[in-house]
Design an enzyme around this catalytic site. Sequence first.
Site, PDB file in Angstrom:
ATOM      1  N   ILE A  81      -9.892   0.133   2.846  1.00  0.00           N
ATOM      2  CA  ILE A  81     -10.363   0.404   4.026  1.00  0.00           C
ATOM      3  C   ILE A  81      -9.406  -0.178   5.213  1.00  0.00           C
ATOM      4  O   ILE A  81      -8.968  -1.276   5.144  1.00  0.00           O
ATOM      5  CB  ILE A  81     -11.665  -0.408   4.452  1.00  0.00           C
ATOM      6  CG1 ILE A  81     -12.827   0.041   3.271  1.00  0.00           C
ATOM      7  CG2 ILE A  81     -12.255  -0.177   5.619  1.00  0.00           C
ATOM      8  CD1 ILE A  81     -14.096  -0.771   3.449  1.00  0.00           C
ATOM      9  N   ASP A  82      -8.996   0.937   6.269  1.00  0.00           N
ATOM     10  CA  ASP A  82      -8.220   0.604   7.073  1.00  0.00           C
ATOM     11  C   ASP A  82      -8.780   1.182   8.425  1.00  0.00           C
ATOM     12  O   ASP A  82      -8.938   0.563   9.359  1.00  0.00           O
ATOM     13  CB  ASP A  82      -6.726   1.260   6.792  1.00  0.00           C
ATOM     14  CG  ASP A  82      -5.725   0.990   7.865  1.00  0.00           C
ATOM     15  OD1 ASP A  82      -6.198   0.289   8.711  1.00  0.00           O
ATOM     16  OD2 ASP A  82      -4.651   1.587   7.839  1.00  0.00           O
ATOM     17  N   SER A  83      -9.075   2.577   8.442  1.00  0.00           N
ATOM     18  CA  SER A  83      -9.604   3.305   9.598  1.00  0.00           C
ATOM     19  C   SER A  83     -10.785   2.593  10.294  1.00  0.00           C
ATOM     20  O   SER A  83     -10.838   2.646  11.436  1.00  0.00           O
ATOM     21  CB  SER A  83      -9.823   4.698   9.263  1.00  0.00           C
ATOM     22  OG  SER A  83      -8.592   5.447   8.929  1.00  0.00           O
ATOM     23  N   GLY A 142      -8.051   8.420   6.783  1.00  0.00           N
ATOM     24  CA  GLY A 142      -8.280   8.814   8.255  1.00  0.00           C
ATOM     25  C   GLY A 142      -9.683   8.800   8.699  1.00  0.00           C
ATOM     26  O   GLY A 142     -10.676   8.537   7.854  1.00  0.00           O
ATOM     27  N   ASP A 180       0.862  -1.297   0.110  1.00  0.00           N
ATOM     28  CA  ASP A 180       0.059   0.071  -0.273  1.00  0.00           C
ATOM     29  C   ASP A 180       0.926   1.212  -0.045  1.00  0.00           C
ATOM     30  O   ASP A 180       1.739   1.343   0.722  1.00  0.00           O
ATOM     31  CB  ASP A 180      -0.895  -0.073   1.291  1.00  0.00           C
ATOM     32  CG  ASP A 180      -2.034   0.906   1.339  1.00  0.00           C
ATOM     33  OD1 ASP A 180      -2.462   1.270   0.250  1.00  0.00           O
ATOM     34  OD2 ASP A 180      -2.633   1.379   2.348  1.00  0.00           O
ATOM     35  N   HIS A 200      -9.036   4.719  -2.466  1.00  0.00           N
ATOM     36  CA  HIS A 200      -8.584   5.063  -1.356  1.00  0.00           C
ATOM     37  C   HIS A 200      -9.378   5.657  -0.556  1.00  0.00           C
ATOM     38  O   HIS A 200     -10.226   6.213  -0.439  1.00  0.00           O
ATOM     39  CB  HIS A 200      -7.071   5.578  -1.475  1.00  0.00           C
ATOM     40  CG  HIS A 200      -5.976   4.671  -1.836  1.00  0.00           C
ATOM     41  ND1 HIS A 200      -4.821   4.210  -1.139  1.00  0.00           N
ATOM     42  CD2 HIS A 200      -5.855   4.056  -3.191  1.00  0.00           C
ATOM     43  CE1 HIS A 200      -4.175   3.449  -2.046  1.00  0.00           C
ATOM     44  NE2 HIS A 200      -4.714   3.372  -2.973  1.00  0.00           N
ATOM     45  N   GLY A 201      -9.024   5.596   0.862  1.00  0.00           N
ATOM     46  CA  GLY A 201      -9.556   6.401   2.022  1.00  0.00           C
ATOM     47  C   GLY A 201     -11.189   6.207   1.982  1.00  0.00           C
ATOM     48  O   GLY A 201     -12.058   7.196   2.039  1.00  0.00           O
ATOM     49  N   SER A 237     -12.908   4.407   4.486  1.00  0.00           N
ATOM     50  CA  SER A 237     -13.628   4.155   5.568  1.00  0.00           C
ATOM     51  C   SER A 237     -14.935   4.940   5.677  1.00  0.00           C
ATOM     52  O   SER A 237     -15.012   6.192   5.307  1.00  0.00           O
ATOM     53  CB  SER A 237     -12.730   4.585   6.786  1.00  0.00           C
ATOM     54  OG  SER A 237     -11.881   3.129   6.964  1.00  0.00           O
TER      55      SER A 237
HETATM   56  P1  13P Z   1      -9.140   4.875   5.397  1.00  0.00           P
HETATM   57  O1  13P Z   1      -8.173   5.637   6.333  1.00  0.00           O
HETATM   58  O2  13P Z   1     -10.176   5.657   4.824  1.00  0.00           O
HETATM   59  O3  13P Z   1      -9.498   3.514   6.060  1.00  0.00           O
HETATM   60  O4  13P Z   1      -8.291   4.612   3.955  1.00  0.00           O
HETATM   61  C1  13P Z   1      -7.322   3.446   4.018  1.00  0.00           C
HETATM   62  C2  13P Z   1      -6.542   3.487   2.875  1.00  0.00           C
HETATM   63  O5  13P Z   1      -6.877   4.392   1.645  1.00  0.00           O
HETATM   64  C3  13P Z   1      -5.502   2.449   2.793  1.00  0.00           C
HETATM   65  O6  13P Z   1      -4.394   2.877   1.466  1.00  0.00           O
HETATM   66  O1  G3H Z   2      -3.538   4.870   3.506  1.00  0.00           O
HETATM   67  C1  G3H Z   2      -3.068   4.575   4.814  1.00  0.00           C
HETATM   68  C2  G3H Z   2      -3.385   3.350   5.468  1.00  0.00           C
HETATM   69  O2  G3H Z   2      -4.380   3.671   6.241  1.00  0.00           O
HETATM   70  C3  G3H Z   2      -2.236   2.903   6.158  1.00  0.00           C
HETATM   71  O3  G3H Z   2      -1.722   3.730   7.284  1.00  0.00           O
HETATM   72  O4  G3H Z   2       0.495   4.295   6.860  1.00  0.00           O
HETATM   73  O5  G3H Z   2      -0.432   4.359   9.160  1.00  0.00           O
HETATM   74  O6  G3H Z   2       0.011   2.069   8.035  1.00  0.00           O
HETATM   75  P1  G3H Z   2      -0.280   3.709   7.988  1.00  0.00           P
HETATM   76 ZN    ZN Z   3      -4.693   4.859   0.591  1.00  0.00          ZN
END
Ligand code: 13P
Ligand code: G3H
Ligand code: ZN
Length: 330
Positions: free
Chosen positions: A276-278, A200, A103, A232-233, A235
């Site tokens: 999706i990460d956040s 975020g 990523d 991306h982004g 969440s």
């Molecule tokens: P979120 O912060 O919206 O979850 O996005 C995650 C992301 O784009 C990871 O590359």
């Molecule tokens: O896009 C970013 C992802 O949420 C990864 O976050 O760089 O804190 O691991 P990170």
């Molecule tokens: Zn991202």
Amino acid sequence: MLLPGFRPNMEMELFFERKMEMPLVGTKEMFAKAYDGGYAIGAFNVNNMEIIQGITEAAKELSAPLILQVSAGARKYANHTYLMKLVEAAVIETGLPICLHLDHGDSFDLCKSCVETGFSSVMIDGSHLPYEENIRLTRQVVDFCHKYDVTVEGELGVLAGVEDEVHSNVHVYTQPGEVQDFVGRTGVDSLAIAIGTSHGAYKFKPGTKPQIQLDILHEIEKRIPRFPIVLHGSSSVPPEIVKIINENGGKMDDAVGIPEEQLREAARSAVCKINIDSDGRLAMTAAIRKYFNEHPEEFDPRKYLSPARDALKALYMHKNKNVLGSAGKA
Ligand code: 13P
Ligand code: G3H
Ligand code: ZN
């Protein structure tokens, strides 16, 4: 098996070594199916064992195809070898077609080292560079990766928010007029675009109406028909999860995300990968805060990490089923 007396060069050795390591898949076939099926593949970030288990158990239960993605920050936190071995365990345990993806790769050397150590896909994020430099760097990564059957995601346009050390306060939406040239000259397998999503938990100001620019997406689709698009982004920052965090000592009153219906609509179109990460971070945090609040005497990490893992699994089951539409597609 190689013929007796046949001495492969270093490139070929790496190619064969990679093929034998573990049966990870690239994104090509996944995206072709997702495009035709009107759904998107979840690309979820992984940093430790509980996260990998929560995500992969959800996918297994629903038979959903999956991209596990590792950021530079994840490698710094968990160590590359630990992450590789945990992903290998998930492949063995689930038997699912899993893609292991870098990523936000920010350099040729980082992408190269991920290819050499077994990733099946990488992102080269040149979105902060001037256009021609983005093309040059992305092309260099594509030329290397394609020798090893590794798929490459590029990015055009800048998302607002935080990505590791890179912070941007403003969106620079992807210009539809540039996508055909970018895709043609770089040879990327998928394209991340900026249409109002951001990284975020604080994506929109409270009180404003969160809205991604679906008209730009549709314009891009017209310029590069059948080409896999990445968001991306993405969440959604579920208010019920934020509420649990705030009720148990947290302070995240202004957190707002992308409405899930908008993502579902995007997944029906050319969007084949949704990052999706956040939301996963929020689900874990809510479960752990609640557990600590209700059991102040406990100190066994297994006690509070179990509900955190369960909460992640439930969240990602919901995403696969109701947001991405990927359930049953593995
Ligand atoms: P979120 O912060 O919206 O979850 O996005 C995650 C992301 O784009 C990871 O590359
Ligand atoms: O896009 C970013 C992802 O949420 C990864 O976050 O760089 O804190 O691991 P990170
Ligand atoms: Zn991202």
